[in-house]
Design a protein around this motif. Sequence first.
Motif, short mmCIF file in Angstrom:
data_model
loop_
_atom_site.label_atom_id
_atom_site.label_comp_id
_atom_site.label_asym_id
_atom_site.label_seq_id
_atom_site.Cartn_x
_atom_site.Cartn_y
_atom_site.Cartn_z
N ILE A 81 36.34 28.07 -3.67
CA ILE A 81 35.22 27.61 -2.84
C ILE A 81 34.31 26.69 -3.64
O ILE A 81 33.87 25.63 -3.16
CB ILE A 81 34.42 28.81 -2.29
N THR A 82 34.03 27.08 -4.91
CA THR A 82 33.16 26.26 -5.74
C THR A 82 33.78 24.90 -6.03
O THR A 82 33.13 23.85 -5.91
CB THR A 82 32.86 26.98 -7.07
N SER A 83 35.06 24.92 -6.42
CA SER A 83 35.75 23.66 -6.72
C SER A 83 35.84 22.79 -5.48
O SER A 83 35.62 21.57 -5.54
CB SER A 83 37.16 23.95 -7.25
N GLY A 84 36.16 23.43 -4.33
CA GLY A 84 36.24 22.67 -3.09
C GLY A 84 34.90 22.07 -2.70
O GLY A 84 34.83 20.91 -2.25
N GLY A 85 33.83 22.85 -2.92
CA GLY A 85 32.50 22.34 -2.60
C GLY A 85 32.11 21.17 -3.47
O GLY A 85 31.59 20.16 -2.98
N LEU A 86 32.37 21.30 -4.79
CA LEU A 86 32.04 20.21 -5.71
C LEU A 86 32.87 18.96 -5.41
O LEU A 86 32.35 17.84 -5.41
CB LEU A 86 32.28 20.66 -7.15
N ALA A 87 34.17 19.18 -5.13
CA ALA A 87 35.04 18.04 -4.82
C ALA A 87 34.57 17.35 -3.54
O ALA A 87 34.53 16.11 -3.46
CB ALA A 87 36.48 18.51 -4.67
N SER A 88 34.20 18.16 -2.54
CA SER A 88 33.72 17.59 -1.27
C SER A 88 32.44 16.82 -1.49
O SER A 88 32.22 15.74 -0.91
CB SER A 88 33.49 18.70 -0.24
N TYR A 89 31.57 17.35 -2.36
CA TYR A 89 30.29 16.69 -2.63
C TYR A 89 30.50 15.32 -3.26
O TYR A 89 29.92 14.32 -2.82
CB TYR A 89 29.45 17.57 -3.56
N PHE A 90 31.36 15.28 -4.30
CA PHE A 90 31.59 14.01 -4.98
C PHE A 90 32.34 13.02 -4.10
O PHE A 90 32.06 11.82 -4.12
CB PHE A 90 32.35 14.24 -6.29
N LEU A 111 41.46 38.24 -6.94
CA LEU A 111 41.39 37.52 -5.67
C LEU A 111 39.97 37.03 -5.39
O LEU A 111 39.76 35.90 -4.94
CB LEU A 111 41.86 38.42 -4.52
N VAL A 112 38.98 37.88 -5.69
CA VAL A 112 37.58 37.48 -5.48
C VAL A 112 37.22 36.31 -6.37
O VAL A 112 36.61 35.33 -5.93
CB VAL A 112 36.64 38.68 -5.73
N LEU A 113 37.61 36.42 -7.67
CA LEU A 113 37.31 35.34 -8.60
C LEU A 113 38.03 34.05 -8.20
O LEU A 113 37.45 32.95 -8.28
CB LEU A 113 37.72 35.74 -10.02
N PHE A 114 39.26 34.20 -7.76
CA PHE A 114 40.03 33.02 -7.33
C PHE A 114 39.37 32.35 -6.12
O PHE A 114 39.26 31.12 -6.05
CB PHE A 114 41.47 33.43 -7.01
N ASN A 115 38.94 33.19 -5.15
CA ASN A 115 38.29 32.65 -3.96
C ASN A 115 36.98 31.95 -4.31
O ASN A 115 36.65 30.89 -3.77
CB ASN A 115 38.03 33.75 -2.93
N ILE A 116 36.21 32.59 -5.24
CA ILE A 116 34.95 31.98 -5.65
C ILE A 116 35.21 30.64 -6.33
O ILE A 116 34.53 29.64 -6.07
CB ILE A 116 34.18 32.92 -6.60
#
Length: 275
Positions: free
Chosen positions: A30-39, A22-27
């Motif tokens: 969050i990381t994928s969402g952040g990168l997608a939001s950035y691009f 669950l922790v790895l999935f959340n990380i």
Amino acid sequence: RDFDTVRQQRIEDSNRSLVTNLVLFNILTITSGGLASYFLARRTLRPIREAMESQARFSSDAAHELRTPLAVMQSEIEVELRDKKSSKASHAVALTSNLDEVQRMQTLTERLLMLGAQQETAIGPVSVEQSAIDAVNRLITPAQAKSIAIENNVGAVMALTDQASLTDLLTIVIDNAIKYSPNKTTITLDSHTTSGRVEVRVADQGIGMSVDETTKIFDRFYRADTSRSKTNVEGHGLGLSIAQRIADTIKATIRVESEPGKGSTFTISLPLAKK
């Protein structure tokens, strides 16, 4: 008891594994969402950034173009004031030169305002032939000054556009042809219809342009290389930018075909009016 201990151990291992996943999935989420939001944000803001950069370049170029005539005027006035032997005749020469610079600044200011204006146009069936006639009549004087003949072969065809805007567009293109054509040459206007559109061509026998230049001539303040021309071509490099803006406003397209030393042909394409 051994069975219960093993069972409890497996439950605890499963819980730890679940928590870790669950922790790895959340990380990862969050990381994928952040990168997608950035691009996505960069992609969304790109037109705004490009518009701001374009505006900054435009302001800088406009300031440069305005600064040049002001510097000329200042220099001439200072020289005239410092010359103790100046006379009414020299004053008249300086004032005449200053007046020429003021007129250049006035022309530049009017063109800058035209570039920035958001004008509404009334689109409807108009006579392409009449716009061509009106545009040629506006430019008889500068054409005669260079002994340039203008052959107007535009036919009696109707297009869906704005009459005044089309006349202005043709005037700019013909004026550009006059400026970059040698004395005693010919500029030819003609028209034809194809695929629901009417095309008006303005062909000159001028200095022509390279392929690289034809991709830049509609940019603000860009001026084609005049080194091949024996005549100093006056202007601010705004005419064809305004032509492009007018074309966009009236749903027309404008393109150019050219070859160094063999002249240029500008083609304006407009929607054909239904009979």
